[in-house]
Design an enzyme around this catalytic site. Structure first.
Site, mmCIF file in Angstrom:
data_model
loop_
_atom_site.group_PDB
_atom_site.id
_atom_site.type_symbol
_atom_site.label_atom_id
_atom_site.label_comp_id
_atom_site.label_asym_id
_atom_site.label_seq_id
_atom_site.Cartn_x
_atom_site.Cartn_y
_atom_site.Cartn_z
ATOM 1 N N LYS A 161 -2.784 33.248 76.401
ATOM 2 C CA LYS A 161 -2.415 34.058 75.063
ATOM 3 C C LYS A 161 -1.984 35.525 75.381
ATOM 4 O O LYS A 161 -2.699 36.242 75.724
ATOM 5 C CB LYS A 161 -3.437 33.943 73.890
ATOM 6 C CG LYS A 161 -3.817 32.573 73.489
ATOM 7 C CD LYS A 161 -2.667 31.965 72.636
ATOM 8 C CE LYS A 161 -2.918 32.047 71.234
ATOM 9 N NZ LYS A 161 -4.008 31.820 70.503
ATOM 10 N N CYS A 170 -27.162 57.215 49.617
ATOM 11 C CA CYS A 170 -26.096 56.126 48.845
ATOM 12 C C CYS A 170 -24.864 57.041 48.395
ATOM 13 O O CYS A 170 -25.145 58.119 47.792
ATOM 14 C CB CYS A 170 -26.705 55.470 47.847
ATOM 15 S SG CYS A 170 -25.595 54.593 47.104
ATOM 16 N N CYS A 196 -29.042 51.826 41.256
ATOM 17 C CA CYS A 196 -27.904 52.238 41.616
ATOM 18 C C CYS A 196 -26.594 51.920 40.965
ATOM 19 O O CYS A 196 -26.250 50.783 40.957
ATOM 20 C CB CYS A 196 -27.453 51.681 43.328
ATOM 21 S SG CYS A 196 -26.012 52.389 43.945
ATOM 22 N N GLU A 232 5.176 26.771 80.956
ATOM 23 C CA GLU A 232 6.022 26.557 79.613
ATOM 24 C C GLU A 232 5.751 27.680 78.582
ATOM 25 O O GLU A 232 4.635 28.250 78.866
ATOM 26 C CB GLU A 232 5.802 25.277 78.706
ATOM 27 C CG GLU A 232 6.164 23.990 79.695
ATOM 28 C CD GLU A 232 5.885 22.759 78.905
ATOM 29 O OE1 GLU A 232 5.797 22.822 77.416
ATOM 30 O OE2 GLU A 232 5.730 21.755 79.376
ATOM 31 N N CYS A 288 -25.520 56.697 44.444
ATOM 32 C CA CYS A 288 -26.467 57.265 43.796
ATOM 33 C C CYS A 288 -27.572 58.349 44.422
ATOM 34 O O CYS A 288 -28.296 58.884 43.847
ATOM 35 C CB CYS A 288 -27.508 56.067 43.060
ATOM 36 S SG CYS A 288 -28.290 55.314 44.422
ATOM 37 N N ASP A 321 5.877 29.780 68.862
ATOM 38 C CA ASP A 321 4.902 30.023 67.904
ATOM 39 C C ASP A 321 5.628 29.490 66.768
ATOM 40 O O ASP A 321 6.261 30.188 66.014
ATOM 41 C CB ASP A 321 4.755 31.507 67.771
ATOM 42 C CG ASP A 321 3.592 32.084 67.001
ATOM 43 O OD1 ASP A 321 2.782 31.206 66.647
ATOM 44 O OD2 ASP A 321 3.584 33.159 66.728
ATOM 45 N N TYR A 353 7.720 18.945 73.731
ATOM 46 C CA TYR A 353 7.122 19.322 74.894
ATOM 47 C C TYR A 353 5.980 18.353 75.451
ATOM 48 O O TYR A 353 5.388 18.591 76.506
ATOM 49 C CB TYR A 353 6.618 20.757 74.929
ATOM 50 C CG TYR A 353 5.848 20.991 73.805
ATOM 51 C CD1 TYR A 353 4.429 20.216 73.454
ATOM 52 C CD2 TYR A 353 6.073 22.005 72.798
ATOM 53 C CE1 TYR A 353 3.748 20.446 72.394
ATOM 54 C CE2 TYR A 353 5.324 22.192 71.807
ATOM 55 C CZ TYR A 353 4.273 21.545 71.624
ATOM 56 O OH TYR A 353 3.483 21.750 70.529
ATOM 57 N N LYS A 404 4.903 29.183 75.099
ATOM 58 C CA LYS A 404 4.094 28.764 73.964
ATOM 59 C C LYS A 404 4.730 29.229 72.783
ATOM 60 O O LYS A 404 4.728 30.472 72.502
ATOM 61 C CB LYS A 404 2.653 29.225 74.113
ATOM 62 C CG LYS A 404 1.989 28.740 73.076
ATOM 63 C CD LYS A 404 0.179 29.057 73.386
ATOM 64 C CE LYS A 404 -0.611 28.417 72.436
ATOM 65 N NZ LYS A 404 -0.436 28.468 70.961
ATOM 66 N N CYS A 461 -28.551 50.584 50.212
ATOM 67 C CA CYS A 461 -29.082 51.246 49.401
ATOM 68 C C CYS A 461 -30.014 50.142 48.401
ATOM 69 O O CYS A 461 -29.558 49.211 47.937
ATOM 70 C CB CYS A 461 -27.919 51.526 48.260
ATOM 71 S SG CYS A 461 -28.585 52.382 46.644
HETATM 72 S S1 IVH Z 1 1.059 21.421 74.865
HETATM 73 C C1 IVH Z 1 -2.685 18.783 74.215
HETATM 74 N N1 IVH Z 1 2.962 23.077 74.935
HETATM 75 O O1 IVH Z 1 0.222 25.421 70.959
HETATM 76 C C2 IVH Z 1 -2.031 19.771 73.577
HETATM 77 N N2 IVH Z 1 1.643 23.174 73.086
HETATM 78 O O2 IVH Z 1 -3.217 25.116 71.005
HETATM 79 C C3 IVH Z 1 -0.898 19.837 73.653
HETATM 80 N N3 IVH Z 1 2.427 24.870 71.580
HETATM 81 O O3 IVH Z 1 -0.800 22.718 69.098
HETATM 82 C C4 IVH Z 1 0.065 21.055 73.485
HETATM 83 N N4 IVH Z 1 4.071 25.493 72.688
HETATM 84 O O4 IVH Z 1 1.279 23.725 68.602
HETATM 85 C C5 IVH Z 1 2.052 22.704 74.434
HETATM 86 N N5 IVH Z 1 4.908 24.305 75.197
HETATM 87 C C6 IVH Z 1 3.539 23.933 74.737
HETATM 88 C C7 IVH Z 1 3.731 24.453 73.369
HETATM 89 C C8 IVH Z 1 2.400 24.198 72.689
HETATM 90 C C9 IVH Z 1 3.517 25.787 71.633
HETATM 91 C C10 IVH Z 1 1.208 24.853 70.470
HETATM 92 C C11 IVH Z 1 1.045 23.492 69.961
HETATM 93 C C12 IVH Z 1 -0.248 23.346 70.259
HETATM 94 C C13 IVH Z 1 -0.766 24.805 70.401
HETATM 95 C C14 IVH Z 1 -2.101 24.922 71.504
#
Ligand code: IVH
Length: 667
Positions: A310, A404, A427, A113, A407, A117, A222, A115, A422
Site C-alpha cells: 500500500k 475542567c 458540570c 500489478e 466547570c 483503486d 486480473y 492495485k 471531569c
Molecule cells: S488480486 C485473492 N489484483 O484489492 C485476492 N486485487 O485487498 C485477489 N485490487 O479486493 C485480488 N487491483 O478489489 C488483485 N491487480 C489487482 C488488484 C486487486 C485492485 C483490489 C481488489 C481486492 C483488493 C485486495
C-alpha cells in the site's frame, strides 16, 4: 431487405461494433473515426428497430437496455472473493518473499500489478455470453449489478471464445470521468464525490443503469474465479489468456524474478503514479506459478501467495492554530486540533482529533506547530507528525488543563484510563451533553430539541435537569431567541408525546455508563418497569443474557445515587411512562445494502446524526452495534473516528465514508 438478409447484416454490424469497442475501450487504439462508429451503430439500431425479434442481450445496442430495479439480488460466490494482506514497506515485502520461498519448491517468479483503486467485481460468462456481474460484498455473497456492469463499454458482452468462465477484476472511474462527473454535480449544487473510488462504487450501486451508463466507468480484469476448461499453469498466462478472450487487463503488469525487482517496480510506480489516468493505491504482488500458489494456500481471509503493497497515505502540511477541548457526557475531555483548512485526499480538513493527552505528548504537538496530516484510510483526518524545524521559537509543550474547561473542577484519571475526566456531577457541559443525549433519537426522541435549542434552554436556566424538560411551558419557550409560536407548540407537543415512550428509551436516555440502546432494550424487556430495574441486584442483572459485569455494576451504581431516586420520582410525577410496552414488530427488509449486516458507526458525520443513521440502517434490515469485532460487516467512519476505525483496518472490515454511505442509502 428480407428478414434473413437483415439477420446477416445485424450479425456483421455487431461484430464490427464489438471490434470497434474493443479497439477503443480495451486496447485504447481506435481504428475508426467517431462518425464511422456512430454510423455503424445507427445502422444496427435501425435494423433492430425493424426486426425487434432479432435483438439479443449481447448486442452492443443493449448495454443500457435494462429497466431500473427495486433492489439488487444477492449472488453467492462459489469461490469466495478474498482480500489481500498488506505490506507497508520494503521490509514487509522481503518478509513476504521469505515466507513464499520457504513454502514452495523451485524458483519463484512474481507478477507485479497495479492495485487499482475501485470496486472488486466478478463477471460470469456462460458459453462466451456475459450473464452476470456481481460486487464482492462480504466475499461470500455479493450483489447482482449485471445491468450496471453491462454499461461499461470496455466490458465485452460476448467473449471471443464460447467458454464458461468467472473472472474477477476492478471496476473503476478514470480521472477524466471523475472530473467531469464532479463538475456536473457541482454545477447542480450537488455534493461532489471525494474520490474516484467512491464515485465508482456509488455509480455501480445505482438502481437505474442509465445513471451508471452516464458515469463512464472502466474495468480491468486480473483474476480467474472459476474456469473448468482451464489448462494454464501460471497467473501470467491467465492474464494473457483472458486478454485474448477480449477482456481488458491492465497493461502495466510485469514478471519479477527477485524481490529486488519487485521493489524496483514498486519504486517506479510510486513515482509514476500521478501520470496514470486512473487511481491506484498500491501494488499487488502475486506468485506466478499456479502449482506454487496452491502449495502456499490461504489464510482465513487472504491468499498466502499474494500481497498488496500500500502506498503511504497522501499527506498535507498545515498549521495547528488551536487545541479545542470538549467535555463529553461522561466527563471525558477530548482535545481536537483546529487546523488551517487544507485539502487532503479530496476534501478540506480543518479539525483532527488528538484523542487524549498521551497522543499529544507522544507527538509533542504544540500550539502554532506546522503539522503533517493525513487521512487514515483516506477518511479520518489525523495528525501524523510535527515539522519541528518550523516550530515557532516561543512554542511551549502543550499541557492538558488541570481543571475542567467548563466547570473548573479538578480533572482526574480514572483507574487505568488514559482519558482525563471531569467527575463533577454538576458540570454544566456534562449536564448539557446529558440533556442532548436524553432527547436524542434513540433515547426519548424529542423532535425540535436539537443541540442548539438545548443549549439555549440550558443557558437561560429553563432546563437544568432531565425532569425540567417536562416542566417546560409554551410562554417560557417563546422568550427564546428565534423561537416562534409554531415551533414552540410543536416542541411542547413533541415533549408530550415522548411521555408515552416505552421504557427502553428512557433507560437509554438516562445515560447510564455502558448501557447503549441495545442493552437498554434488553433491560427493559427483562425488568418491564423502572422500579424493578432500580431494585435489581448485581446478580439479577448479570443473569440477564447479554448484560455483562461492567454493565451490571454500572446499573447498580447508577441507581444507588441519591439524586437518581429523586429524578425517577419527578419524571413519574410529570407523567413519563416507566413501563416496557413491548417490541414493535420489526419489518424485515430482505434486499437493502444493510440487510443482515452488522454495522458500527464511528466519528462525526456531516449529514446525519448517529441516531438518524442508526434508525435508518435498522429500518433497512441491518443492526448497529457499538464495537468493532470480527462479526462486524461494515464500519461507517465519519470525521475524527478513532480506535474503532483502527480496529476495522486491523480486522480488514469494509470501511465506508459518508459518500459511500449516501450512495448506499440512495441505492
Ligand atoms: S488480486 C485473492 N489484483 O484489492 C485476492 N486485487 O485487498 C485477489 N485490487 O479486493 C485480488 N487491483 O478489489 C488483485 N491487480 C489487482 C488488484 C486487486 C485492485 C483490489 C481488489 C481486492 C483488493 C485486495
Amino acid at each position: 431487405m428480407n428478414k434473413q438478409q437483415a439477420e446477416k447484416e445485424i450479425h456483421q454490424l455487431r461484430a464490427l461494433i464489438q471490434q470497434y469497442n474493443h479497439d477503443y475501450f480495451v486496447l485504447d487504439a481506435p481504428q475508426v473515426s467517431d462518425a464511422e462508429y456512430d454510423r455503424t451503430m445507427c445502422q444496427l439500431l435501425d435494423l433492430e428497430d425493424a426486426y425487434p425479434e432479432l435483438v439479443t442481450p449481447d448486442s452492443p445496442s443493449q448495454r443500457v437496455g435494462a429497466e431500473p430495479v427495486g433492489a439488487f439480488e444477492k449472488v453467492a460466490h462459489r469461490v469466495p472473493m478474498l482480500s489481500l494482506s498488506n505490506a507497508f514497506d520494503e521490509g514487509e515485502l522481503r518478509d513476504f518473499d521469505r515466507r513464499v520461498r520457504q513454502g514452495v519448491e523451485g524458483d519463484v517468479t512474481y507478477v507485479c500489478e497495479l492495485k487499482i483503486d475501485g470496486l472488486a467485481v466478478s463477471l460470469t460468462y456462460e458459453d462466451g455470453q456475459f450473464v452476470r456481474g456481481a460486487t464482492r460484498g462480504d466475499g461470500t455473497t455479493g450483489e447482482d449489478i449485471t445491468s450496471n456492469l453491462r454499461t461499461i463499454r470496455s466490458l465485452p458482452l460476448k467473449l471471443k471464445e464460447p467458454t464458461t468462465i468467472e473472472v474477477r477484476g476492478e471496476a473503476f472511474m478514470p480521472h477524466k470521468s471523475f472530473l467531469a462527473l464532479n463538475q456536473a454535480r457541482e454545477a447542480r449544487d450537488e455534493e461532489p464525490f471525494a474520490n474516484p473510488r467512491n464515485a465508482a462504487a456509488g455509480s455501480l450501486r445505482q438502481l437505474d443503469p442509465k445513471i451508471a451508463a452516464s458515469r463512464n466507468l472502466d474495468v480491468f480484469l486480473y483474476a480467474v474465479g472459476e474456469w473448468e476448461e482451464e489448462t494454464l499453469a501460471s497467473h501470467s498466462e491467465r492474464l494473457e489468456t483472458i486478454q485474448a478472450l477480449g477482456l481488458k487487463t491492465n497493461p502495466e503488469w510485469k514478471k519479477c524474478a527477485t524481490i529486488d525487482d519487485v521493489i524496483d517496480y514498486v519504486n517506479h510506480w510510486t513515482v509514476e503514479r500521478p501520470n496514470l489516468n486512473y487511481e491506484i493505491d498500491g501494488i499487488v504482488i502475486k506468485v506466478d506459478r499456479l502449482d506454487q500458489q496452491e502449495a502456499l494456500g490461504f489464510t482465513a481471509k487472504s491468499p498466502r501467495w499474494a500481497i498488496a503493497y500500500k502506498f503511504p497515505a497522501e499527506e498535507a502540511i498545515t498549521t495547528l492554530t488551536d487545541i479545542e477541548l470538549s467535555v463529553g457526557r461522561t466527563g471525558v475531555i477530548t482535545p481536537t486540533a483546529i487546523l488551517e483548512p487544507v485539502k487532503v485526499a479530496g476534501t478540506t480538513v480543518q479539525r483532527a482529533s488528538l484523542h487524549n493527552a498521551d497522543f499529544i505528548d507522544e507527538k509533542d504537538i504544540r500550539l502554532g506547530d506546522t503539522v503533517a496530516i493525513k487521512k487514515a484510510g483516506d477518511i479520518i483526518p489525523e495528525v501524523v507528525r510535527v515539522i519541528t524545524e518550523k516550530r515557532p521559537d516561543n512554542a511551549e509543550r502543550y499541557a492538558m488543563p488541570e481543571h475542567c474547561p467548563d466547570c473548573g473542577s479538578d480533572l482526574v484519571h480514572l483507574e487505568e484510563e488514559v482519558a482525563l475526566r471531569c467527575i463533577n456531577p454538576d458540570c454544566p457541559a456534562q449536564l448539557q451533553e446529558g440533556l442532548i443525549h436524553f432527547v436524542s433519537r434513540d433515547a426519548m426522541n424529542i423532535d425540535g430539541l436539537g443541540e442548539k435549542v438545548v443549549g439555549q434552554l440550558f443557558r437561560e436556566k429553563l432546563v437544568q435537569t432531565i425532569s425540567d424538560i417536562y416542566r417546560l411551558e409554551k410562554p417560557a419557550l417563546l422568550e427564546l431567541e428565534r423561537m416562534g409560536e409554531k415551533s414552540a407548540s410543536n416542541l411542547i407537543q413533541a415533549i408530550d408525546q415522548s411521555r408515552s415512550n416505552s421504557l427502553e428509551k428512557l433507560i437509554f436516555g438516562l445515560g447510564i455508563r455502558f448501557i447503549g440502546s441495545k442493552a437498554a432494550k434488553t433491560l427493559a424487556a427483562h425488568f418491564k418497569t423502572i422500579d424493578a430495574l432500580a431494585h435489581a441486584t448485581y446478580d439479577d442483572l448479570i443473569a440477564v443474557d447479554e448484560i455483562g459485569e461492567k454493565m451490571a455494576d454500572s446499573v447498580v451504581r447508577y441507581f444507588s445515587e441519591p439524586h437518581v431516586d429523586e429524578l425517577i420520582k419527578d419524571l413519574h410525577a410529570l407523567g413519563v411512562n416507566m413501563t416496557f410496552k413491548g417490541r414493535e414488530p420489526s419489518t424485515s427488509v430482505s434486499d437493502s445494502p444493510f440487510t443482515d449486516k452488522t454495522v458500527v458507526l464511528t466519528g462525526k458525520l456531516e449529514h446525519f446524526t448517529r441516531k438518524e443513521l442508526k434508525d435508518t440502517i435498522e429500518a433497512m434490515g441491518g443492526s448497529v452495534t457499538g464495537s468493532v469485532s470480527k462479526n462486524t460487516d461494515i464500519v461507517i467512519a465519519g470525521e475524527a473516528a478513532g480506535s474503532k476505525y483502527n480496529k476495522a483496518v486491523e480486522l480488514d472490515i469494509d470501511i465506508w465514508d459518508e459518500a459511500r454511505l449516501q450512495e448506499a442509502l440512495n441505492a
